[in-house]
Design a protein around this motif. Structure first.
Motif, PDB file in Angstrom:
ATOM      1  N   ALA A   1       0.447  -1.578   0.072  1.00  0.00           N
ATOM      2  CA  ALA A   1       0.091   0.272   0.501  1.00  0.00           C
ATOM      3  C   ALA A   1       0.513   1.637   0.098  1.00  0.00           C
ATOM      4  O   ALA A   1       0.564   2.132  -1.037  1.00  0.00           O
ATOM      5  N   SER A   2       2.097   1.487   0.977  1.00  0.00           N
ATOM      6  CA  SER A   2       2.670   2.712   0.708  1.00  0.00           C
ATOM      7  C   SER A   2       3.517   2.393  -0.109  1.00  0.00           C
ATOM      8  O   SER A   2       3.186   4.483  -0.756  1.00  0.00           O
ATOM      9  N   ARG A   3       4.060   1.758  -1.226  1.00  0.00           N
ATOM     10  CA  ARG A   3       5.110   1.668  -2.747  1.00  0.00           C
ATOM     11  C   ARG A   3       3.591   2.449  -2.962  1.00  0.00           C
ATOM     12  O   ARG A   3       4.381   2.556  -4.917  1.00  0.00           O
ATOM     13  N   LEU A   4       2.105   1.800  -3.445  1.00  0.00           N
ATOM     14  CA  LEU A   4       1.479   2.036  -4.222  1.00  0.00           C
ATOM     15  C   LEU A   4       1.355   3.428  -4.290  1.00  0.00           C
ATOM     16  O   LEU A   4       0.856   4.315  -5.069  1.00  0.00           O
TER      17      LEU A   4
ATOM     18  N   TYR B   1      -5.374   4.286  -6.457  1.00  0.00           N
ATOM     19  CA  TYR B   1      -5.215   2.969  -6.634  1.00  0.00           C
ATOM     20  C   TYR B   1      -4.868   2.029  -5.807  1.00  0.00           C
ATOM     21  O   TYR B   1      -4.707   2.192  -5.034  1.00  0.00           O
ATOM     22  N   VAL B   2      -4.468   0.627  -6.327  1.00  0.00           N
ATOM     23  CA  VAL B   2      -5.306  -0.976  -5.670  1.00  0.00           C
ATOM     24  C   VAL B   2      -4.157  -1.589  -5.814  1.00  0.00           C
ATOM     25  O   VAL B   2      -4.268  -1.865  -7.322  1.00  0.00           O
ATOM     26  N   ASP B   3      -4.496  -2.585  -4.829  1.00  0.00           N
ATOM     27  CA  ASP B   3      -3.410  -3.538  -5.662  1.00  0.00           C
ATOM     28  C   ASP B   3      -4.421  -5.053  -6.159  1.00  0.00           C
ATOM     29  O   ASP B   3      -5.887  -4.630  -6.720  1.00  0.00           O
TER      30      ASP B   3
ATOM     31  N   ARG C   1       4.554  -2.096 -13.228  1.00  0.00           N
ATOM     32  CA  ARG C   1       5.099  -0.870 -12.392  1.00  0.00           C
ATOM     33  C   ARG C   1       6.401  -2.058 -11.102  1.00  0.00           C
ATOM     34  O   ARG C   1       5.257  -3.189 -11.036  1.00  0.00           O
ATOM     35  N   THR C   2       7.312  -2.026 -10.957  1.00  0.00           N
ATOM     36  CA  THR C   2       7.910  -2.834 -10.905  1.00  0.00           C
ATOM     37  C   THR C   2       8.227  -1.239  -9.624  1.00  0.00           C
ATOM     38  O   THR C   2       8.349  -0.874  -9.107  1.00  0.00           O
ATOM     39  N   LEU C   3       7.971  -2.002  -8.074  1.00  0.00           N
ATOM     40  CA  LEU C   3       7.960  -1.649  -6.961  1.00  0.00           C
ATOM     41  C   LEU C   3       8.761  -1.243  -5.805  1.00  0.00           C
ATOM     42  O   LEU C   3       9.191  -2.972  -5.429  1.00  0.00           O
TER      43      LEU C   3
ATOM     44  N   SER D   1       7.158  -6.338  -9.230  1.00  0.00           N
ATOM     45  CA  SER D   1       6.356  -6.028 -10.469  1.00  0.00           C
ATOM     46  C   SER D   1       4.896  -6.193 -10.408  1.00  0.00           C
ATOM     47  O   SER D   1       4.225  -7.104  -9.403  1.00  0.00           O
ATOM     48  N   VAL D   2       4.078  -5.291 -10.318  1.00  0.00           N
ATOM     49  CA  VAL D   2       2.383  -5.161 -10.085  1.00  0.00           C
ATOM     50  C   VAL D   2       2.096  -3.940 -10.584  1.00  0.00           C
ATOM     51  O   VAL D   2       2.792  -3.931 -11.158  1.00  0.00           O
TER      52      VAL D   2
END
Length: 190
Positions: free
Chosen positions: A125-128, A138-140, A161-163, A168-169
């Motif tokens: 959540a933090s990285r998103l 943005y949601v996972d 994206r790579t967080l 990768s998400v």
């Protein structure tokens, strides 16, 4: 807060409670701080914390902590967590003093300890949040799947994206499908 998760559903593989975890981050806060007096800054931070707490608790969520320009919150229900995020974006946009906010949401197991939450879901959540544009949510992948069967929301897949520290998400942007601000409008049975 330490007892809040004692009777909540757990993830069978980890015995950890499942939560929607959200971070709401004020956009351009650092630049704003440079132009403000300490009194103005204190007023802004208090207003942000109060408004965010009101939105989160109105939906039955729990504010875990605030750190200046960011608030961490959790909820047990995907739809309510999504409504919190969208309402936070709307509430900040309507406030003349506060800058826009961006919100990242993830769903999964969390470790609760002494009123705080930890784990991969919190990190995701933090990285998103860090890659979310201003005024957006943005949601996972997991939250996207859980919201697919809930009326009142829609998601639009973004680019992969790579967080950092996550991998990768493919985040999805969350929107209200119909209805107004607040909890989603649910279709009547039948």
């Amino acid at each position: 807060r330490m007892l809040a998760d004692a009777s909540m559903p757990e993830h069978p593989a980890t015995a950890a409670p499942l939560r929607v975890v959200g971070f709401a981050d004020l956009v351009d806060f650092t630049a704003l701080v440079r132009r403000m007096t300490e009194r103005q800054l204190a007023t802004l931070v208090q207003r942000f914390e109060r408004l965010a707490s009101d939105v989160v608790t109105t939906h039955g969520g729990r504010v875990i902590k605030t750190v200046g320009d960011e608030v961490l919150f959790v909820h047990t229900a995907p739809a309510a967590g999504a409504a919190i995020a969208l309402d936070l974006v709307d509430a900040m946009a309507e406030d003349d003093l506060l800058p826009q906010v961006r919100v990242g949401l993830a769903y999964g197991p969390v470790v609760s300890r002494l009123g705080d939450v930890f784990g991969t879901t919190v990190n995701r959540a933090s990285r998103l949040t860090a890659v979310t544009p201003r005024g957006r949510v943005y949601v996972d992948d997991e939250l996207t799947r859980r919201l697919a069967s809930v009326s009142g929301f829609s998601t639009v897949p973004g680019r992969r994206r790579t967080l950092r520290g996550i991998g990768s998400v493919t985040p999805a942007e969350l929107h209200r499908a119909r209805g107004g601000r607040g909890l989603p409008v649910l279709d009547p049975p039948g």
